[in-house]
Design a protein around this motif. Structure first.
Motif, mmCIF file in Angstrom:
data_model
loop_
_atom_site.group_PDB
_atom_site.id
_atom_site.type_symbol
_atom_site.label_atom_id
_atom_site.label_comp_id
_atom_site.label_asym_id
_atom_site.label_seq_id
_atom_site.Cartn_x
_atom_site.Cartn_y
_atom_site.Cartn_z
ATOM 1 N N ASN A 126 45.117 41.845 43.697
ATOM 2 C CA ASN A 126 44.668 40.812 42.763
ATOM 3 C C ASN A 126 45.391 40.959 41.419
ATOM 4 O OD1 ASN A 126 43.210 43.297 42.610
ATOM 5 N ND2 ASN A 126 41.799 42.349 41.162
ATOM 6 N N GLN A 144 41.967 36.010 40.992
ATOM 7 C CA GLN A 144 40.590 36.494 40.862
ATOM 8 C C GLN A 144 40.014 36.867 42.228
ATOM 9 O OE1 GLN A 144 38.598 33.199 38.996
ATOM 10 N NE2 GLN A 144 38.925 34.010 36.928
ATOM 11 N N ARG A 188 37.262 39.308 41.008
ATOM 12 C CA ARG A 188 37.602 40.316 40.007
ATOM 13 C C ARG A 188 38.288 39.627 38.840
ATOM 14 N NH1 ARG A 188 36.760 45.396 40.960
ATOM 15 N NH2 ARG A 188 35.996 45.928 43.035
ATOM 16 N N PRO A 189 37.727 39.752 37.658
ATOM 17 C CA PRO A 189 38.350 39.137 36.482
ATOM 18 C C PRO A 189 39.781 39.655 36.305
ATOM 19 C CG PRO A 189 36.161 39.982 35.960
ATOM 20 C CD PRO A 189 36.496 40.482 37.323
ATOM 21 N N ARG A 190 40.657 38.784 35.838
ATOM 22 C CA ARG A 190 42.053 39.203 35.664
ATOM 23 C C ARG A 190 42.213 40.190 34.506
ATOM 24 N NH1 ARG A 190 44.278 33.765 37.888
ATOM 25 N NH2 ARG A 190 42.712 33.005 36.468
ATOM 26 N N GLU A 235 39.624 39.039 31.317
ATOM 27 C CA GLU A 235 38.633 38.050 31.713
ATOM 28 C C GLU A 235 37.266 38.714 31.858
ATOM 29 O OE1 GLU A 235 41.296 34.677 34.046
ATOM 30 O OE2 GLU A 235 40.083 36.044 35.223
ATOM 31 N N LEU A 243 34.651 33.944 35.957
ATOM 32 C CA LEU A 243 34.709 33.776 37.413
ATOM 33 C C LEU A 243 34.008 32.497 37.862
ATOM 34 C CD1 LEU A 243 33.829 37.442 38.410
ATOM 35 C CD2 LEU A 243 36.102 36.389 38.402
#
Ligand SMILES: *Cc1c(COP(=O)(O)O)cnc(C)c1O
Length: 428
Positions: free
Chosen positions: A317, A388, A392-394, A412, A417
């Motif tokens: 990711n 994402q 999962r937040p970037r 993020e 999300l």
């Protein structure tokens, strides 16, 4: 391999990036974290410019911004005077916002929609068409003053099948047998100035494929010149200049590339009587890859009867190249640079897929939970291809320069999300 290239530095076993401690950055901004060196980007650009200048003065460097489209990176390159190669209306929008004037933006897209063509026309950027279909649809919307056609020189190259963008199986470009027709169509519609373009692939470390493809491109240019009576303002030979990722990769000999490709270019220009068009080159990776590292913390050690896993907080990711292309990225232990490599590990991310490995069978110093890994050469197609996936937040991105640092993209948050989504829909 313990030799670090500028801007990386080993200070008593601790990694510094252009004078900034990796540990400090992680304490401040957490992991996974992309760290970008401004100085390295400028150096890469200036090195390329110097190598080209020696052979031909009429050239322009177009940065292929899909490699890394962080606004701070765009701004650094804008201030150096580069132009931009954009592949989507979104990239055009971002480049314009970053201060690039439309004349400095070349759009090269494939499978382009009519509303996108309208947007590009209204933006006044130069359009490099990828098909006769795109050309005809564009001319119905607006007849641009300048137009370029992407040619498939029937020779491709690249570090992975997915990165070869010319040749028999390629979806890109117009074939030689259709080239004259494309230029004739454009000329009859009222286009006044012309360019011709190719981009053969990505991650190329020697000059040979460029020379072969250039010969083909210029033969097409000659044919178009003679049969469609077109003079070229510019000839664009694309990007694809590679960088060494693995310890055994040899860096592209930039001066040899420039000497060979530009002298072949000049020789053909005079042989074919094509005048002195501006030469365009479109590097993405070359300008940014080695200017950035990805910092990721070790949270898990797991030994099975078969493998030794180092579990980290960056997965595909965050950096998809190893999973997508099988790419090698060198990994060092940022807090143990003096330790000797003694164990073989698989470095595994947090994504619930078996392919989520940043490295396999990698020799590293003995790892403990809490160690900090640095994935090198992560500046090209790193953040820009991140997602994402798995909710999962970037990651965050930080720019460093001579001992100073600045957050240039916030991490993020969980709220990000859910942006734009709706739940509890009440059907009427
Ligand atoms: C991606 C791309 C580039 C740059 O490729 P790199 O391998 O990053 O240099 C150049 N031109 C076009 C049209 C592209 O799509």
């Amino acid at each position: 391999m313990n030799t670090l290239n500028d801007p990386l530095e080993n200070r008593n076993g601790q990694l510094f990036i252009d004078g900034v401690s990796a540990q400090t950055l992680v304490e401040k901004f957490d992991t996974p974290l992309y760290v970008i060196s401004e100085r390295r980007i400028r150096n890469n650009y200036q090195r390329l410019k110097a190598a080209l200048t020696r052979n031909y003065s009429k050239f322009k460097i177009y940065y292929a911004m899909k490699a890394n489209s962080n606004l701070a990176v765009l701004k650094v390159l804008e201030s150096e005077g580069v132009c931009v190669d954009a592949v989507s209306p979104g990239e055009v929008f971002m480049a314009l916002t970053s201060g690039f004037t439309p004349e400095r933006i070349l759009f090269t897209g494939t499978s382009v929609r009519n509303d996108e063509l309208k947007f590009l026309s209204d933006s006044n950027v130069i359009i490099n068409v990828d098909s006769q279909s795109q050309l005809i649809r564009l001319l119905k919307i607006n007849v641009p003053k300048t137009l370029s056609v992407r040619i498939n020189p029937e020779i491709g190259a690249g570090h992975h099948e997915h990165c070869i963008t010319a040749g028999k199986e390629s979806k890109f470009g117009v074939w030689e047998q259709d080239a004259v027709k494309a230029y004739t169509t454009a000329k009859e519609a009222g286009v006044e100035k012309f360019g011709i373009h190719m981009h053969i692939g990505s991650g190329i470390l020697d000059s040979k494929p460029y020379l072969d493809a250039l010969e083909r491109l210029l033969a097409v240019a000659k044919k178009v010149h003679d049969q469609a009576k077109v003079n070229f303002e510019f000839i664009d030979i694309g990007g694809g200049l590679g960088v060494p990722y693995g310890p055994e990769d040899k860096p592209l000999d930039l001066q040899a590339y420039s000497d060979k490709v530009l002298s072949a270019f000049k020789a053909k220009m005079s042989q074919y009587d094509l005048g002195e068009p501006t030469l365009h080159i479109e590097p993405g990776r070359y300008l940014v890859a080695d200017a950035s590292i990805l910092l990721t913390a070790v949270n898990t050690l797991k030994v099975t009867p078969y493998r030794k896993f180092v579990g980290v907080d960056a997965g595909f990711n965050t950096l998809i190249r190893p999973a997508m292309y099988g790419s090698y990225h060198h990994i060092i232990v940022a807090n143990k640079l003096v330790a000797t490599e003694e164990e073989k590990y698989d470095v595994a991310g947090p994504i619930c897929e078996s392919g989520d490995l940043l490295a396999k069978d990698r020799c590293l110093p003995r790892i403990e939970e809490g160690d900090l890994l640095a994935v090198l050469n992560a500046g090209a197609y790193g953040f820009s291809m991140s997602s994402q996936y798995n909710a999962r937040p970037r990651a965050a991105e930080v720019l460093v320069k001579e001992g100073k640092y600045k957050l240039v993209r916030e991490r993020e948050q969980l709220d990000d999300l859910m942006q734009g989504q709706q739940q509890a829909i009440e059907w009427q």
